[in-house]
Enzyme design. Sequence first.
Site, PDB file in Angstrom:
ATOM      1  N   ASP A 130     -10.860   1.879  -2.997  1.00  0.00           N
ATOM      2  CA  ASP A 130     -11.377   1.576  -1.656  1.00  0.00           C
ATOM      3  C   ASP A 130     -12.891   1.527  -1.673  1.00  0.00           C
ATOM      4  O   ASP A 130     -13.512   1.059  -0.717  1.00  0.00           O
ATOM      5  CB  ASP A 130     -10.916   2.638  -0.648  1.00  0.00           C
ATOM      6  CG  ASP A 130      -9.528   2.328  -0.121  1.00  0.00           C
ATOM      7  OD1 ASP A 130      -9.058   1.195  -0.327  1.00  0.00           O
ATOM      8  OD2 ASP A 130      -8.905   3.214   0.500  1.00  0.00           O
ATOM      9  N   ASP A 165       0.829  -1.209   0.000  1.00  0.00           N
ATOM     10  CA  ASP A 165       0.000   0.000   0.000  1.00  0.00           C
ATOM     11  C   ASP A 165       0.864   1.259   0.000  1.00  0.00           C
ATOM     12  O   ASP A 165       2.080   1.219   0.272  1.00  0.00           O
ATOM     13  CB  ASP A 165      -0.901  -0.033   1.245  1.00  0.00           C
ATOM     14  CG  ASP A 165      -2.220   0.684   1.034  1.00  0.00           C
ATOM     15  OD1 ASP A 165      -2.308   1.510   0.107  1.00  0.00           O
ATOM     16  OD2 ASP A 165      -3.148   0.420   1.811  1.00  0.00           O
TER      17      ASP A 165
END
Length: 732
Positions: A550, A480
């Site tokens: 997301d 990430d």
Amino acid sequence: MSIKFSKESQTFILSTKSTTYAMKIQKDYLAHLYYGSRIADNDDLSYLLRLKNISLNPNPWGEVDRSFSIGVLPMEYPGGGAGDFRTPAIIVKNESGSTVTDLKYVDYRILSEKPTLEGLPSTYIGDTSGEVSTLEIMLEDAVTGLAVNLYYTVFADKDVIARHTVIKNTSHKELVIEQAYSGCLELPDSSYDLITLPGTWSKERVMERQSIRRGIFSFESKRGTSSHQNNPFAAITAPDTNEMQGDAYGITLVYSGNFSITTEVNETLTTRIVAGINPYDFNWTLAPDQTFTTPELLMTFSDQGIGQMSRNFHDLMREHLIKDRYKGLKTPILINSWEASYFDFDQDSLLALAKQAAPLGIDLFVMDDGWFGNRNDDTTSLGDWYVNENKLKGGLPDLIAKIKETGMNFGLWIEPEMVSPDSELYKQHPDWCLHVAGRVPAISRSQLVLDLSRDDVVDYIGDAIIRVLSLGDISYIKWDMNRHLTDVGSAQLPSHRQRETWHRYVLGVYKLMARITERFPNILFESCSAGGGRFDAGMLYYMPQAWTSDNTDAIDRLFIQYGSSLAYPVMAMGTHVSASPSHSVNRTTNMATRGDVAMFGTFGYELDLAVVTEEEKEQIKHQIEAYHQHSNLIRYGDYYRLLSPGHDNGSAWMIVSPDKEEALVCFVQILSEANALPKLLKLAGLDPDKKYAVNGEQLVLSGATLMNAGLLMEFNFGDYLSQLYYLKSVIK
Ligand code: GLA
């Protein structure tokens, strides 16, 4: 032979299966002639230059023919300041302070290999059956000693040309590159549409289409990553081009940092497009003999619409960008802990989730953020890559062993590029973050960015991550990156090189990724950046899949996945079924729709299974079986967009196997309509002469009928309902 040079006409002709790209040496300059549908490779195309005196465009010294001016000549890699007033591809400052850059043709070579790009990701030939060769063209500015080599690798059967540029200082003094795009593309007209993929967090890559107009239009990232806000991809099409027909050029950069793609229509109503590293806050000092390599630019063209343009890129990326070792891989179906419990977990709760997941047929358990240092929320511990034993009592090895006992493999979330001010690493090395002396750096998600332009920082963090990944049998990593770059400066660079930091950061990330992914070839890596903030071809070179967004709401994902598919293959898109109502938008959708939308990607789950009903669990089992049955088709088939969520109150797409023996069609209706007829959906990509059984043998129709008359959708009564149709060719 896909690359030809004609001595008589002084032209280069690059041919792919369906396209031609042509250039010409015109009075020492390298001019662009043509890019489009395939044409004869022995015609003299010189007339396409349309040489004419356009007033107020200067001529080279001594030139008596006023029809020759680089102010109007379509240029292959233009400099600036010497008569071309349009956006330059390259500007280099020499010791005198002048930035006039005037590149002349020197020579060429045809190579049977594809050069690698120093420190940068790029496409590669691999063990392909198709023809691939490279044209190298040398240019120079004799006054400054600037040498520029242009590379064009022709992937003939993919209809793609990969370009990059190597810039060399052949003088005895320093040169400073002020701007260096990867390539320039000149088009002979001004009536085009530009399709881009702008967005924001949780709404990445939603397609936008506008007319190109006179003047300059630029879309770009100045955030240090390719970003959620813009994507390094553009399609330039004829105004009437649609999914199935019409001219479409596609360009995309194999780069993950600041980029800019600029279109310019000038007084002659022709269009110039440049694409590459964003010149904003960029320069690069080249000492004598040093070189600088620009990122790779991929170009494709199709006269079969935007759909074929996308399929060209999909094929290229699957075969020549994503690493060999991931080819043919059956991606594991995973369950991710993030939306199930966020930071609130311990070993017992993770194992409880795992025990619910394994019997459903899920292959891989992924522990997301919150397992290291003292991390119980997003304010601490990035950089402290050791297990939080308060949460995970026996450490990582014990957790991995227990997860494996359930029959699943184990995966882990990491965010190596960052440091929290509240961390041991920051206490020890406060100067290891990007910062500018005398300024307090801006904070974002309570974190700072490590200065990966520094080798010592890259080495340290690489060692730390390798230690973690060596702790047990880890099958998957989610890498990430959760903030954008500010205060971009490096303590290790002298003042005149500070503006190199942005690009050096990206090179540092690539170096780190190369080291870790090579060290663990059996781990499946997925890149992520606060959702889909770094979804680009550069990342796909190291990691074959990327977390798309997301936002996991099935209806919002229609837009996000539709846009992403313009440039990127479905097999690269991270897609999960999450809870309903959605945590992203509070929308309620049923399990079938969530499953159908997530199935067209890497497929997985990201929700608390303890609150899922028994009926939904049965649905999950069926979805998993269906994914196993179709995963090869989904990953390696040809992708067709049929309905656009932005225009059609619904979205539909289909994937056809390369041999056209089978296909999978998905239709999602967004809002229910009163008093409406069921939808007739025209399919695409089938063999017109084959007969296809639709969801079993009861309905059998020919490809021609399904594509021209259409497949009748069941009537959907309600919002957000999906339908899936499996087509199998039958002998009838
Ligand atoms: C980012 C990712 C999410 C999750 C969180 C964890 O936002 O996109 O999927 O991993 O970080 O902090």
